[in-house]
Design an enzyme around this catalytic site. Structure first.
Site, PDB file in Angstrom:
ATOM      1  N   HIS A 198      -9.267 -31.558 -29.745  1.00 57.48           N
ATOM      2  CA  HIS A 198     -10.540 -30.874 -29.982  1.00 57.48           C
ATOM      3  C   HIS A 198     -10.217 -29.571 -30.697  1.00 57.48           C
ATOM      4  O   HIS A 198      -9.254 -28.887 -30.363  1.00 57.48           O
ATOM      5  CB  HIS A 198     -11.230 -30.606 -28.642  1.00 57.48           C
ATOM      6  N   CYS A 210     -18.038 -30.491 -25.336  1.00 59.76           N
ATOM      7  CA  CYS A 210     -17.055 -30.774 -26.397  1.00 59.76           C
ATOM      8  C   CYS A 210     -16.238 -32.035 -26.112  1.00 59.76           C
ATOM      9  O   CYS A 210     -15.563 -32.543 -27.006  1.00 59.76           O
ATOM     10  CB  CYS A 210     -16.134 -29.579 -26.583  1.00 59.76           C
ATOM     11  N   ASN A 226     -15.418 -25.214 -34.868  1.00 54.86           N
ATOM     12  CA  ASN A 226     -15.513 -26.060 -33.673  1.00 54.86           C
ATOM     13  C   ASN A 226     -16.832 -26.841 -33.747  1.00 54.86           C
ATOM     14  O   ASN A 226     -17.908 -26.247 -33.636  1.00 54.86           O
ATOM     15  CB  ASN A 226     -15.470 -25.146 -32.442  1.00 54.86           C
TER      16      ASN A 226
HETATM   17  N1  COA Z   1     -15.489 -10.276 -34.217  1.00 58.35           N
HETATM   18  C1  COA Z   1     -14.888  -9.153 -33.787  1.00 58.35           C
HETATM   19  N2  COA Z   1     -14.682  -8.902 -32.488  1.00 58.35           N
HETATM   20  C2  COA Z   1     -15.100  -9.823 -31.601  1.00 58.35           C
HETATM   21  C3  COA Z   1     -15.728 -11.022 -31.975  1.00 58.35           C
HETATM   22  C4  COA Z   1     -15.921 -11.222 -33.365  1.00 58.35           C
HETATM   23  N3  COA Z   1     -16.500 -12.352 -33.842  1.00 58.35           N
HETATM   24  N4  COA Z   1     -16.024 -11.733 -30.888  1.00 58.35           N
HETATM   25  C5  COA Z   1     -15.607 -11.006 -29.833  1.00 58.35           C
HETATM   26  N5  COA Z   1     -15.049  -9.851 -30.253  1.00 58.35           N
HETATM   27  C6  COA Z   1     -14.457  -8.748 -29.463  1.00 58.35           C
HETATM   28  C7  COA Z   1     -14.941  -8.746 -28.042  1.00 58.35           C
HETATM   29  O1  COA Z   1     -16.189  -8.106 -27.946  1.00 58.35           O
HETATM   30  C8  COA Z   1     -13.817  -8.000 -27.363  1.00 58.35           C
HETATM   31  O2  COA Z   1     -14.037  -6.648 -27.593  1.00 58.35           O
HETATM   32  P1  COA Z   1     -13.684  -5.540 -26.454  1.00 58.35           P
HETATM   33  O3  COA Z   1     -12.209  -5.699 -26.231  1.00 58.35           O
HETATM   34  O4  COA Z   1     -14.081  -4.272 -27.104  1.00 58.35           O
HETATM   35  O5  COA Z   1     -14.514  -5.946 -25.276  1.00 58.35           O
HETATM   36  C9  COA Z   1     -12.580  -8.410 -28.128  1.00 58.35           C
HETATM   37  O6  COA Z   1     -13.047  -8.947 -29.374  1.00 58.35           O
HETATM   38  C10 COA Z   1     -11.738  -9.441 -27.431  1.00 58.35           C
HETATM   39  O7  COA Z   1     -12.586 -10.494 -26.957  1.00 58.35           O
HETATM   40  P2  COA Z   1     -12.003 -11.778 -26.254  1.00 58.35           P
HETATM   41  O8  COA Z   1     -13.149 -12.664 -25.868  1.00 58.35           O
HETATM   42  O9  COA Z   1     -11.043 -11.373 -25.189  1.00 58.35           O
HETATM   43  O10 COA Z   1     -11.191 -12.455 -27.472  1.00 58.35           O
HETATM   44  P3  COA Z   1     -10.217 -13.658 -27.443  1.00 58.35           P
HETATM   45  O11 COA Z   1      -8.923 -13.304 -28.000  1.00 58.35           O
HETATM   46  O12 COA Z   1     -10.222 -14.360 -26.113  1.00 58.35           O
HETATM   47  O13 COA Z   1     -10.899 -14.654 -28.491  1.00 58.35           O
HETATM   48  C11 COA Z   1     -12.222 -16.674 -28.419  1.00 58.35           C
HETATM   49  C12 COA Z   1     -12.215 -15.155 -28.269  1.00 58.35           C
HETATM   50  C13 COA Z   1     -13.621 -17.185 -28.133  1.00 58.35           C
HETATM   51  C14 COA Z   1     -11.831 -17.005 -29.843  1.00 58.35           C
HETATM   52  C15 COA Z   1     -11.203 -17.302 -27.451  1.00 58.35           C
HETATM   53  O14 COA Z   1     -11.347 -16.733 -26.174  1.00 58.35           O
HETATM   54  C16 COA Z   1     -11.344 -18.798 -27.305  1.00 58.35           C
HETATM   55  O15 COA Z   1     -11.069 -19.542 -28.223  1.00 58.35           O
HETATM   56  N6  COA Z   1     -11.711 -19.262 -26.103  1.00 58.35           N
HETATM   57  C17 COA Z   1     -11.716 -20.673 -25.761  1.00 58.35           C
HETATM   58  C18 COA Z   1     -12.806 -21.431 -26.445  1.00 58.35           C
HETATM   59  C19 COA Z   1     -12.792 -22.840 -25.957  1.00 58.35           C
HETATM   60  O16 COA Z   1     -11.779 -23.479 -25.855  1.00 58.35           O
HETATM   61  N7  COA Z   1     -13.953 -23.340 -25.569  1.00 58.35           N
HETATM   62  C20 COA Z   1     -14.019 -24.654 -24.982  1.00 58.35           C
HETATM   63  C21 COA Z   1     -14.374 -25.668 -25.958  1.00 58.35           C
HETATM   64  S1  COA Z   1     -15.820 -25.243 -26.839  1.00 58.35           S
END
Ligand code: COA
Length: 320
Positions: A247, A113, A277
């Site tokens: 980003h 990214c 993204n």
């Molecule tokens: N819909 C519903 N539930 C979802 C889901 C979706 N699309 N994707 C994941 N979940 C669930 C998970 O399975 C998890 O369930 P569990 O608690 O039963 O295990 C729960 O939601 C929480 O998951 P988690 O990964 O902790 O969520 P989060 O609040 O961290 O959000 C992201 C996920 C990816 C949005 C977030 O972590 C993020 O933005 N991360 C950084 C991304 C980034 O900056 N990348 C670098 C550049 S690309």
């Protein structure tokens, strides 16, 4: 030593839009979950006949038009991408051919990214040292080709698109500084498997894997640090920055960086809701949007930053 100035911007988004609601019928997810956790409502997805280089071509032509530069005068092409048309030749070479540009240097940068920020940093060094006079710097991604559409934790986040700038040697100050970092200890938190090896060994197609929550924590800390580093390198304070172009990975990450900069959200260029993204394309897509709608004006100071798989992160402070 020469200055390097952005003289034109351009972008391209595919016509097809996939909304969060569209995912509700194929995945265990909801529009509410996706929007609340990421800030995303929809993303653009390329058509069958399109490729990373075809999107880059349109973005590049728009940037060339805006700069008033003829493609034949370009002497350097760098594309940041993690979803190239082919492993080789580079997407930059394919674009060079599409544009009918001569035999200038053309190569891809693979910095996930942060690909556009890395590409801009490299082009800046070329121009500063006299190694190039007019460069096309692009971020372009066909993320939909490398997503596993059964993995709700990644496929709802990413979109496709391309953004481009023309960077020219100039009397005027343009790019004030660029900063690039990486830390390979995090290689397993966000990655795309190698299709050559994996397809031979276990038949797996290339797809993205992300441990989102772990990535999130490092991203917030790291991006705060790079804001300080960039301002210190230029003897500037937070109030000297007119615009933040982050980003577009997660609205919560963006808000925390804006808070760190004491910058109101009206001064942050946001595309995440409509575009998701778009990896290396997100910063130049947002830049082009805000230049074309008149928000970013000549002479203003713009801080761009990005973070991605590697981890790789970087920033650019630019006088427009
Ligand atoms: N819909 C519903 N539930 C979802 C889901 C979706 N699309 N994707 C994941 N979940 C669930 C998970 O399975 C998890 O369930 P569990 O608690 O039963 O295990 C729960 O939601 C929480 O998951 P988690 O990964 O902790 O969520 P989060 O609040 O961290 O959000 C992201 C996920 C990816 C949005 C977030 O972590 C993020 O933005 N991360 C950084 C991304 C980034 O900056 N990348 C670098 C550049 S690309």
């Amino acid at each position: 030593m020469f200055n390097a100035k952005i003289t034109g911007t351009g972008s391209y988004l595919p016509e097809k839009i996939v909304t969060n609601k569209d995912f509700e019928s194929i995945l265990d997810t909801t529009d509410e979950w996706i929007y609340a956790r990421t800030g995303i409502r929809q993303r653009h997805v390329i058509a069958e006949h399109e490729t990373t280089s075809s999107m880059a071509e349109i973005a590049a032509k728009n940037a060339l038009d805006a700069a008033g530069v003829d493609a034949s005068d370009i002497d350097l092409i760098i594309i940041g991408t993690s979803s190239p048309d082919r492993i080789f030749p580079s997407t930059a070479c394919i674009l060079q051919n599409r544009l009918g540009v001569g035999d200038c240097a053309a190569f891809d940068v693979q910095a996930a990214c942060s690909g556009f920020i890395y590409a801009l940093g490299i082009a800046h060094q070329f121009i500063k040292s006299g190694g190039a006079k007019k460069a096309l710097v692009i971020g372009a991604e066909a993320n939909s080709r490398i997503l596993d559409y059964s993995d709700r934790s990644t496929c709802v986040i990413f979109g496709d698109g391309a953004g481009a700038v023309v960077l020219e040697a100039s009397e005027e100050v343009g790019i004030l500084s660029t900063h690039m970092h990486s830390d390979g200890q995090y290689k397993d938190l966000l990655y795309i498997n190698n299709p050559i090896k994996d397809q031979q060994q276990d038949g797996e197609n290339a797809h993205m894997t992300m441990l989102g929550n772990d990535v999130y924590k490092v991203a917030v800390k790291t991006l705060s640090r790079i804001v300080d580093e960039t301002l210190e390198a230029n003897n500037m304070t937070k109030s000297d920055v007119d615009w933040l172009i982050p980003h577009q990975a997660n609205i919560r990450i963006i808000s925390s960086v804006a808070k760190k900069l004491k910058m109101p959200m009206e001064r942050v260029v946001l595309t995440i809701e409509e575009q998701g993204n778009t990896s290396a394309a997100s910063v130049p897509l947002a830049l082009d949007l805000a230049v074309r709608d008149g928000r970013i004006k000549k002479g203003e100071t713009v801080l761009m930053e990005a973070f991605g798989g590697g981890f790789v992160w970087g920033s650019a402070l630019v006088k427009m």
